[in-house]
Write an enzyme that holds these catalytic residues in place. Sequence first.
Site, PDB file in Angstrom:
ATOM      1  N   GLU A 175      31.714  67.936  16.767  1.00  0.00           N
ATOM      2  CA  GLU A 175      32.587  67.506  15.676  1.00  0.00           C
ATOM      3  C   GLU A 175      34.058  67.843  15.890  1.00  0.00           C
ATOM      4  O   GLU A 175      34.944  67.034  15.576  1.00  0.00           O
ATOM      5  CB  GLU A 175      32.099  68.100  14.351  1.00  0.00           C
ATOM      6  CG  GLU A 175      30.787  67.531  13.854  1.00  0.00           C
ATOM      7  CD  GLU A 175      29.591  68.129  14.563  1.00  0.00           C
ATOM      8  OE1 GLU A 175      28.505  67.493  14.537  1.00  0.00           O
ATOM      9  OE2 GLU A 175      29.718  69.237  15.153  1.00  0.00           O
ATOM     10  N   ARG A 177      20.250  58.424  17.323  1.00  0.00           N
ATOM     11  CA  ARG A 177      20.190  58.764  18.754  1.00  0.00           C
ATOM     12  C   ARG A 177      19.576  57.633  19.582  1.00  0.00           C
ATOM     13  O   ARG A 177      20.213  57.115  20.504  1.00  0.00           O
ATOM     14  CB  ARG A 177      19.393  60.044  18.956  1.00  0.00           C
ATOM     15  CG  ARG A 177      19.960  61.267  18.260  1.00  0.00           C
ATOM     16  CD  ARG A 177      19.270  62.538  18.720  1.00  0.00           C
ATOM     17  NE  ARG A 177      19.541  63.669  17.833  1.00  0.00           N
ATOM     18  CZ  ARG A 177      19.565  64.938  18.223  1.00  0.00           C
ATOM     19  NH1 ARG A 177      19.343  65.240  19.479  1.00  0.00           N
ATOM     20  NH2 ARG A 177      19.805  65.908  17.359  1.00  0.00           N
TER      21      ARG A 177
END
Length: 603
Positions: free
Chosen positions: A495, A193
């Site tokens: 996803e 991140r």
Amino acid sequence: MSIYSLLPIHRQPERVRSWCNSFQPTYFTGRHYVRWIAGGVTFIGVLWFIVLPSLFGHGQHLGPPLHDFGPPPSRPDHHHPVSLESPLHEAEDPPPRLPESPSSSARSDAVRDAFLHAYKGYTQYAWGYDELRPKSGGRADTFNGWSITLLDALDTLWIMDLRDQFYEAIPMVASKSFLTEDKFAPFFETVIRALGGLLSAYALSREPILLTRADDLGKALLPVFNTTSGLPMYAVNTATGATRKGWNVDAFWAEVTSCQLEYKYLAHLTGRKDYFDRVDHIIDIMHNMSSSTMDLYPTQWSIKEGTPTNKKISVGAAADSGYEYLLKQYLLTAHAEPRVREMYLKSARAIIENLFFLSPNRKLLYVTDTNGRTVTRTFEHLSCFLPGLFALGTTMIDMPPGDRELHEWAAQGLAYTCYVSYADQPTGLGPDEMVMDPWLVNDGSSGLWIDHVNAWIEEGKPGGVPPGLHEPPPVKGEGTRDYRIKKNDYLLRPEVVESLYLMWRTTGDERWRERGWEIFQAIEKHAWTAYGFASLRGVDRETPAKLDEMPSYFLAETLKYLYLLFLEEDIIPLDRWVFNTEAHPLPVFEWSQWEKVQYKIPF
């Protein structure tokens, strides 16, 4: 050095600005000097623009030949030039620049508006904190208080052409210190991140302070590698260097094998050998293991021994990005590391042959886990990254034609199952986990996809469509879906839309875009709040409950992939950029000769 000295003078506080202004020169201020200078400038201008052109003829250029490279790249009005605080090696192959106003569509504009709504909520109600509480308008520090949503969203701001917001965020990043004495930073999440976000934003914008902060963070995290095996610990105190384990196990495979993209690119930018050596040693361990005993990697590992501690095989939460980074390392370094390509292809083949199954009635293709000889039939939302990965591999690397065809079939069939798990629900949003129905003869292999494919081929390929690719329509009623829902949350995960985007880019099939639009509309309908967007509980109900959380990856991944899916222009070409597992694009680069010698990379 004061942080204000990093900003242009017009952005500095009054006390700093007045100090800078006090150093203005006092000479050349008399009137007679001004007249002489003005007269000289006028004379030179007349000579250049009138006399010289008349001597050489109109249209002639007094210098080297001109080339039509197009207009120079423009800089936003709110640019903040910042100097590096440490000498860093500048890569010789700058990444391609993105167009500042890409060709958009009504759908991409709608996604951009959704991002602006979420980002505005964060900046107004949670600025300086990690994440927004989208129901209450509160804020939460879930990742050391390092403004993780900001770091995760920087490259999305740039990609969506929100340059004003991007440059307004730079002072916050410039003032950031990653040395936190009272907390431990989780290595895996921080790398994908924060470090990935900084490196991607730097690659896109070339703002030097972003590379400086990435270098700061990269060094602060290095103590995790100080273990007997070299596998990283779960977390580190960046101020003291103390480390600790996490969860109830030493390490999950995904968490120790998903740092190579970020650290190898950082090594390329900075010339710091330690960055490369620490993460490539992990590949040494896995390559030696693959060469001797396995092509698939158990989910739990001993940090002390550098060996597996269980027998569970998965592509879900504990393993997913490890397989992803095998392919993407090879792509990022311009195909310079053939052993990771070999490892990826062997693992992909083993995944298809051992973890892909068909459901008994609808013949939905899904991927699951095994624990020893036991097939769990659990199908995770997180596993839906896999069709996109297979599609990327079939497009970007050489492989035998039979393998390419098998990968393409696996990608198409699994991507549809991921989509239909959304379309089956009254909300139009998919559950976090499902358990697929068993076959009547549940011997653990009767539903194995590769067996059905081989039988279909031996029979002469009747119907022309492989098993698992027939795409049955959505089913709204329970009992006939071939699965039961185990976890009915929708956590704003990326996803499925990630794979829809990659399927669209690699096949050009418009159906993937239409399916993505259905999902975006469902997000807008059910997850929108006055402050942002909320995770949901109860996707199998008409009205799901909103949770008071908006994960940073929603801005980094979910909305970014949806935006790129609907954008008419391909601004992140897959042959020039590689997305890390948090959807931060990093530019493909080539190792120089000295780097290949330094890092022992084959010529």
